[in-house]
Design a protein around this motif. Sequence first.
Motif, PDB file in Angstrom:
ATOM      1  N   ARG A  43      35.783  38.898  36.391  1.00 20.77           N
ATOM      2  CA  ARG A  43      36.546  37.780  36.935  1.00 20.77           C
ATOM      3  C   ARG A  43      37.586  38.265  37.941  1.00 20.77           C
ATOM      4  O   ARG A  43      37.875  37.575  38.918  1.00 20.77           O
ATOM      5  CB  ARG A  43      37.227  37.020  35.805  1.00 20.77           C
ATOM      6  N   ARG A  44      38.150  39.455  37.679  1.00 18.45           N
ATOM      7  CA  ARG A  44      39.164  39.958  38.613  1.00 18.45           C
ATOM      8  C   ARG A  44      38.559  40.425  39.932  1.00 18.45           C
ATOM      9  O   ARG A  44      39.274  40.709  40.881  1.00 18.45           O
ATOM     10  CB  ARG A  44      39.997  41.054  37.924  1.00 18.45           C
ATOM     11  N   MET A  52      44.823  45.251  28.423  1.00 24.63           N
ATOM     12  CA  MET A  52      43.926  44.646  29.429  1.00 24.63           C
ATOM     13  C   MET A  52      44.677  43.679  30.343  1.00 24.63           C
ATOM     14  O   MET A  52      44.051  42.883  31.020  1.00 24.63           O
ATOM     15  CB  MET A  52      42.805  43.867  28.730  1.00 24.63           C
ATOM     16  N   HIS A  53      46.010  43.716  30.310  1.00 29.38           N
ATOM     17  CA  HIS A  53      46.828  42.803  31.117  1.00 29.38           C
ATOM     18  C   HIS A  53      46.701  41.354  30.673  1.00 29.38           C
ATOM     19  O   HIS A  53      46.786  40.449  31.505  1.00 29.38           O
ATOM     20  CB  HIS A  53      46.474  42.902  32.607  1.00 29.38           C
ATOM     21  N   ALA A 112      35.264  41.498  26.357  1.00 24.93           N
ATOM     22  CA  ALA A 112      36.460  41.011  27.049  1.00 24.93           C
ATOM     23  C   ALA A 112      36.751  41.886  28.266  1.00 24.93           C
ATOM     24  O   ALA A 112      37.134  41.397  29.324  1.00 24.93           O
ATOM     25  CB  ALA A 112      37.645  40.998  26.099  1.00 24.93           C
ATOM     26  N   SER A 113      36.543  43.169  28.122  1.00 26.42           N
ATOM     27  CA  SER A 113      36.832  44.100  29.206  1.00 26.42           C
ATOM     28  C   SER A 113      35.906  43.847  30.399  1.00 26.42           C
ATOM     29  O   SER A 113      36.353  43.753  31.546  1.00 26.42           O
ATOM     30  CB  SER A 113      36.677  45.529  28.681  1.00 26.42           C
ATOM     31  N   VAL A 171      31.467  34.699  35.406  1.00 26.82           N
ATOM     32  CA  VAL A 171      30.960  35.454  34.266  1.00 26.82           C
ATOM     33  C   VAL A 171      30.433  34.488  33.213  1.00 26.82           C
ATOM     34  O   VAL A 171      31.123  33.544  32.831  1.00 26.82           O
ATOM     35  CB  VAL A 171      32.053  36.355  33.648  1.00 26.82           C
ATOM     36  N   VAL A 216      39.038  48.564  31.624  1.00 26.91           N
ATOM     37  CA  VAL A 216      38.900  47.485  32.610  1.00 26.91           C
ATOM     38  C   VAL A 216      38.750  48.087  34.007  1.00 26.91           C
ATOM     39  O   VAL A 216      37.901  47.657  34.800  1.00 26.91           O
ATOM     40  CB  VAL A 216      40.108  46.522  32.559  1.00 26.91           C
ATOM     41  N   LEU A 237      36.869  40.357  31.962  1.00 22.75           N
ATOM     42  CA  LEU A 237      38.038  40.382  32.837  1.00 22.75           C
ATOM     43  C   LEU A 237      37.756  41.188  34.102  1.00 22.75           C
ATOM     44  O   LEU A 237      38.172  40.791  35.197  1.00 22.75           O
ATOM     45  CB  LEU A 237      39.242  40.954  32.088  1.00 22.75           C
ATOM     46  N   PRO A 274      47.542  42.110  37.405  1.00 23.65           N
ATOM     47  CA  PRO A 274      46.416  43.039  37.461  1.00 23.65           C
ATOM     48  C   PRO A 274      45.796  43.036  38.859  1.00 23.65           C
ATOM     49  O   PRO A 274      45.888  42.049  39.577  1.00 23.65           O
ATOM     50  CB  PRO A 274      45.439  42.483  36.416  1.00 23.65           C
TER      51      PRO A 274
END
Lengths: 324, 324, 324
Positions: free
Chosen positions: C79-80, B111-112, C72-73, C85, C307, C76, C48
């Motif tokens: 957030r990316r 997941m980086h 978590a996936s 979140v 992700v 992230l 990423p």
Amino acid sequence: MEQDDTKLQFDPHGNLRHLLSLRGLDAKLLTELLDDAERYLTTPGALPARNQSLAGRTIGNLFFEPSTRTRASFDLAGRRLGADVLNLDVNTSSRKKGESILDTIYTLEAMHVDVMVVRDAGDGVPAYIARNVKDHVSVLNAGESDVSHPTQGLLDLLTIRQHNPDFKNLVVAIVGDIQHSRVARSASEALQTMGVGELRLVSPPALAPDPERFPGARIVDNIVDGLRDADVVMALRIQRERIGNLDGVPGIDEYFAKYGIHHENIKHAKADVIIMHPGPMNRGIEIEGTLADGPRSVITKQVTNGVAVRMAVLNRIGKMMGAR
Amino acid sequence: MEQDDTKLQFDPHGNLRHLLSLRGLDAKLLTELLDDAERYLTTPGALPARNQSLAGRTIGNLFFEPSTRTRASFDLAGRRLGADVLNLDVNTSSRKKGESILDTIYTLEAMHVDVMVVRDAGDGVPAYIARNVKDHVSVLNAGESDVSHPTQGLLDLLTIRQHNPDFKNLVVAIVGDIQHSRVARSASEALQTMGVGELRLVSPPALAPDPERFPGARIVDNIVDGLRDADVVMALRIQRERIGNLDGVPGIDEYFAKYGIHHENIKHAKADVIIMHPGPMNRGIEIEGTLADGPRSVITKQVTNGVAVRMAVLNRIGKMMGAR
Amino acid sequence: MEQDDTKLQFDPHGNLRHLLSLRGLDAKLLTELLDDAERYLTTPGALPARNQSLAGRTIGNLFFEPSTRTRASFDLAGRRLGADVLNLDVNTSSRKKGESILDTIYTLEAMHVDVMVVRDAGDGVPAYIARNVKDHVSVLNAGESDVSHPTQGLLDLLTIRQHNPDFKNLVVAIVGDIQHSRVARSASEALQTMGVGELRLVSPPALAPDPERFPGARIVDNIVDGLRDADVVMALRIQRERIGNLDGVPGIDEYFAKYGIHHENIKHAKADVIIMHPGPMNRGIEIEGTLADGPRSVITKQVTNGVAVRMAVLNRIGKMMGAR
């Protein structure tokens, strides 16, 4: 909170530094906070309001009692003002190790956590923390025992003002477990400061409050008397474990019939009455589900206002910090 | 950690890649890290230092053991460098499902999540992870069994250097449950590298360490001998369950009298002694509360330094990553 | 999910609004989502992919079932894309207080949480929520009972396409506890839409699925028949408590021998077969550890793709929201 603690809330220049209680906040300050909060309201689906007034600051959410909604509300309010928010469920870590509250606070303070949002089951904990933090730290009470829940009081006040800003002519009825309710306390303090027309507290006698804690309010035990011509009705959450177990508190069906807000008794209120509840609701106990979802309900509006008043308080504190 | 693992900490160019232990970090590197950390210190109430050296990077906080302060410290350090920080309390989810540590790591890597901050009760876990991650991933030990707690060692070293940078002439006494203390191990490793004048380890005989783990240190069991003319006194946390239960470890009152740091025995130390504790404290057991809060205490300074040294380590790793 | 619910996923303009199931998503839309996801893939160690398509939006991760990796996936991915979140483990707070799911949803909605990512053990919960939210809110299913796990299906589809985009000529074998597997359901739905050559479902008879739930698939109980000439083999996680306890499900050793993927039986698949697993793995039960770590395994690639597909879905929803 002792009377003297109300002064503790202000810095030497008279700025709001801590928010521990709504006692000691005058009508001017309450009005300013509500006006500020109004500016943070946007329509559903639009982007929520944001600014960077707390950019670079760190807020610690210290919840010694579990809570989803109040914590989420403070979390989002802080992040939408650009702050870093640190969520700590303190029961699961430090307290397990026997660390004292103050040591936790000193630790966070030393990490540049300059705003502490505290929820605790203990009476006096937020003021105790406020008296012990360094000069640059602010403490916000996010729920204190049965004593105080000031941001809830502010959001209730805002919701009522949106319905009718003429507090002097309003009849407000708060219904349920008044005795154990910090929500009722804070709403009552705010409403009295704004000069509310009439404040009625409706509960089974066993859950009636100490009248000294609610100066100026009328304590009522018949709900029809309580709701008659009310402009605002606020149902309180009752702990399920109190129902039918506490001496003088009836079982669920009788509680709902006698002290729940339902289609039958709400008829006695004004036609344009608004119905409030701090959540989370026990549908079918203190409030009828279809009323909670109906056109007179402002319950989700309260939630929206909750983020807005927390942003207003945090923004004001952020400005004070920036001005130092 | 085996001796060979100290090399594991550096990439082929000699840059610090993982921080597993303070063994293998020479005085030059320790000094650079402390110098970097100093640059992150700001005055209380001022905005904490920030930069964007980890912007776009993701840090995973993998705490297989509960912790508030160390996790919060890494969390804030990472966020103040612009990273996304993912907090995982791994005991509550994957491990429940029987997932192995490496599978968790491989998942995060995929997941980086390029920096893994790991706390684990198991001896060797951080090095094991470091040996198994991809080339671009860095592992930081945030507390490993009774073996190592390198960022704690760095913050202790920084705190001591702020008091007196002349390590060669310093007498440092670490007091308490040395045998089980990763804090003592890492502090001791760092201090020996810096050429500390004298390092004394004071504990009840039942909690005395294996001397091989603390080469060059003097093991003492009488606290007055241990504290005499000390420049620095570090009290260690003792697990309450060991007190009075472990063979040869006295009950609370006797423990406090004989191995706690209090106003009586601290008199034997230098007049300008500093008093340290890694937290969370058992006030009245290993340290007297008023000493912890008094003018000789640097305990909250340690916490502030903790964020700063973690920023220094993360910043260095971020630069190394950016240079690839 | 009922057939009618598939329509619920689209807004009146035909844009994807909720992702509840892969049923109802046609090959064109699936392909677009995979193409979008491909653009979010970067090499390991590189930064990423990021953009700001959800800047200012708030995503609520509502996990009523524990999960590290899926949460978590999504966290992230959100957030990316610049979103805030909010992670809520709802079992630990509101549900304790007896709050209904809808009240939690209404509360979040009122806080401007406009994307709800929901994992729940209850069949139909995501669609139920989707039918009850306001027009501007989107609901993403992050795992629903044994019914659906659409983002998992998308990541599986992407992983298979990366191996060989010629779905019509592919033989895919899914092996294990098909009956209870939302992963198998969603993968199967996606593969059928893409016109997969042959889909085989391999399981002990006691864990074989209702054939109506997997139209077009071949149900097989001999693993050698199942794996023969397969291009893709997907092992499923089996709940340890089912092994040896459920009628007709053998103990660990026999399960591994007969229904685990291992070096012996994988020989019957194509030489360039890819091996998949949704994680977390029970090594030595449904899959041999060295196969999971070997050159034919694409298991960590699935995580990376996870992700990316979540970013693709969120980005599309963000664009739709921005266009309103």
